[in-house]
Design an enzyme around this catalytic site. Structure first.
Site, mmCIF file in Angstrom:
data_model
loop_
_atom_site.group_PDB
_atom_site.id
_atom_site.type_symbol
_atom_site.label_atom_id
_atom_site.label_comp_id
_atom_site.label_asym_id
_atom_site.label_seq_id
_atom_site.Cartn_x
_atom_site.Cartn_y
_atom_site.Cartn_z
ATOM 1 N N HIS A 1 1.287 2.340 6.010
ATOM 2 C CA HIS A 1 1.494 3.537 6.823
ATOM 3 C C HIS A 1 0.689 3.521 8.126
ATOM 4 O O HIS A 1 0.902 4.357 9.003
ATOM 5 C CB HIS A 1 1.145 4.788 6.014
ATOM 6 C CG HIS A 1 2.039 5.952 6.307
ATOM 7 N ND1 HIS A 1 2.809 6.037 7.448
ATOM 8 C CD2 HIS A 1 2.296 7.097 5.608
ATOM 9 C CE1 HIS A 1 3.486 7.173 7.443
ATOM 10 N NE2 HIS A 1 3.192 7.828 6.333
ATOM 11 N N THR B 1 10.277 -8.867 -3.879
ATOM 12 C CA THR B 1 9.965 -9.128 -5.276
ATOM 13 C C THR B 1 11.131 -8.660 -6.125
ATOM 14 O O THR B 1 11.557 -7.499 -6.046
ATOM 15 C CB THR B 1 8.657 -8.433 -5.706
ATOM 16 O OG1 THR B 1 8.456 -8.648 -7.104
ATOM 17 C CG2 THR B 1 8.668 -6.943 -5.426
#
Length: 490
Positions: free
Chosen positions: A461, A409
């Site tokens: 994660h 992005t």
């Protein structure tokens, strides 16, 4: 042949198809035809918007448009008829249909035929049978409140048919039903008519709905009524009015509600909101940052623009950022994965489908370049240009936005230094690229103006630990600091 059968063969109906991967509804954006227009097999008759893309729908038969079932701006469920076509326009007026006993609609078995994908999965939700009310009076009150909750009971004006005809015995629950002052509507004693959000608002503000004077249609308590009651309860009582210099007159209270605009949440905005909430509260996000000197990359951009092999291609910093990110993923392939919750597995991907977040008039779209890691720099440039142009024109297909593995992005185009991007659902990482600015930087022992930017990498994660995420971000920055590594590492 009966008149009904003849008409069924003559007037063909076109239903809203599933234009995406199992989508259940679409909004009609624009009709390209009107009643009376001649259409041919394969001709586009309308444009619809799903949660993923805007798609043009072709009609699958010839004839003259008999009826458009829905106006523009209507959200239609998959499987509903949207247009009917007279396939025998020269046959004269339609034959009158004979009255026939209504047939129970057949339940569709399994998934239905669609244009793209596998169709919507059949619902597994089961509803309990409704219980018969003990007293007809409580049915009337329940029906009134049911209208507010969006569950209108069968009958006239929301009143069950049985309740309309059956008399109410004295001494029953009917005695507890009283008309709301100023209306002909009934309410349950101690439970005024109000929608669930209004009830919650009253509870949060500590307002007893029984003490609120309703102003809505049919004696319904509105949000404004609750706010007014709350303000009256908390307003201090002044024994004598005191004039204050500069204070507004009593009648000069600003109506803020009149200056608000409510926009329905649907289409791409609705899908984006659902996806972001699902991602933020499903995948444990970690975001790391690095500030890097990209002066050599900016020089390489200028050289590539003059390179004959890149003639006619769009060359910009985003192209080299994408290439650097792909090289970093190649050096750390474990980052390119997804989490399979159902099977409790981590799925390693041997390909990189690189998503590019694009701001469009329809909202945020994230189409992806399939197998981007296998493309040369000119091929990557071509794919980037086509992807962005297609997205801004509103022509991105659902297939272009599915199957992504990682995303970039570019918030730098808005002058923003960086951000903490949220993962696209199903992906493992997203790289935010900040604005490239001239800043004082220590270069070869001296402070000089250099082109500097900040990169931010968010990762899941569950899939990516701190070491792996740090290596991917550091390698991306290293390539941009010294683009020669595109050759030595690539």
């Amino acid at each position: 042949m009966t008149a009904r059968t003849a008409n069924d063969q003559r007037f063909r109906e076109f239903k809203m198809p599933d234009v995406g991967e199992g989508l259940t509804e679409a909004e009609i954006l624009k009709w390209y035809v009107a009643a009376g227009d001649t259409v041919a097999d394969g001709q586009v008759v309308c444009e619809v918007e799903t949660a993923k893309a805007a798609v043009e729908l072709p009609i699958p038969f010839d004839g003259v448009v008999h009826e458009l079932r829905f106006p523009e701006g209507t959200t239609v469920d998959v499987g509903q008829v949207i247009i009917s076509v007279d396939t025998q326009p020269g046959a004269g007026p339609a034959a009158p249909e004979q009255a026939a006993a209504p047939e129970e609609p057949e339940e569709p078995q399994g998934r239905q035929a669609v244009l793209v994908g596998y169709g919507a999965a059949p619902s597994s939700t089961k509803r309990r049978a409704r219980k018969q009310p003990a007293q007809q009076a409580s049915s009337v009150a329940a029906a009134v409140q049911g209208e507010l909750n969006g569950h209108t009971a069968p009958g006239v004006a929301g009143v069950p048919a049985a309740a309309e005809a059956a008399p109410i015995a004295p001494g029953t629950a009917a005695e507890k039903i009283s008309p709301v002052p100023g209306t002909g509507q009934a309410s349950i004693s101690g439970r005024p008519l109000a929608k669930p959000p209004v009830r919650k608002l009253a509870k949060d503000l500590g307002v007893d709905l029984a003490s609120v004077v309703p102003s809505g249609a049919d004696g319904i308590v509105t949000r404004e009524d609750v706010h007014a009651a709350a303000s009256a309860a908390t307003a201090p009582v002044a024994e004598e009015p005191v004039a204050v210099a500069g204070a507004p007159a009593a009648g000069a209270v600003t109506d803020f509600a009149a200056r608000e605009t409510r926009i329905p949440v649907k289409g791409v905005r609705k899908a984006t909101a659902q996806a972001m909430v699902a991602s933020a509260f499903t995948a444990p996000h970690v975001t790391e940052f690095v500030t890097v000197d990209v002066s050599r990359t900016m020089k390489l951009v200028q050289k590539l623009k003059a390179d004959p092999d890149m003639a006619g291609l769009r060359v910009n910093p985003l192209l080299l950022v994408a290439k650097a990110f792909l090289v970093a993923i190649k050096r750390n392939p474990d980052v390119n994965a997804s989490w399979d919750e159902e099977n409790q597995e981590i799925v390693r991907k041997g390909y990189v489908n690189l998503g590019i977040a694009a701001a469009t008039p329809r909202g945020l779209l994230v189409p992806n370049i399939k197998d981007a890691g296998a493309k040369t720099l000119p091929e990557l440039s071509t794919a980037l240009s086509e992807l962005v142009a297609t997205a801004r024109d509103g022509r991105t297909s659902p297939a272009d936005m599915s199957g992504g593995t990682v995303t970039i992005t570019n918030v730098g185009v808005f002058g923003v230094d960086t951000g903490t991007p949220i993962l696209n659902p199903g992906e493992s990482a997203i790289l935010a690229v900040g604005a490239i600015k001239l800043q004082p930087w220590v270069h070869k022992g001296k402070v000089k103006p250099r082109h500097v930017t900040t990169l931010a990498l968010s990762f899941d994660h569950r899939l990516v630990d701190g070491e792996l995420g740090s290596k991917v971000l550091a390698d991306t920055a290293a390539v941009l600091e010294n683009p020669q590594r595109l050759i030595t590492w690539g």
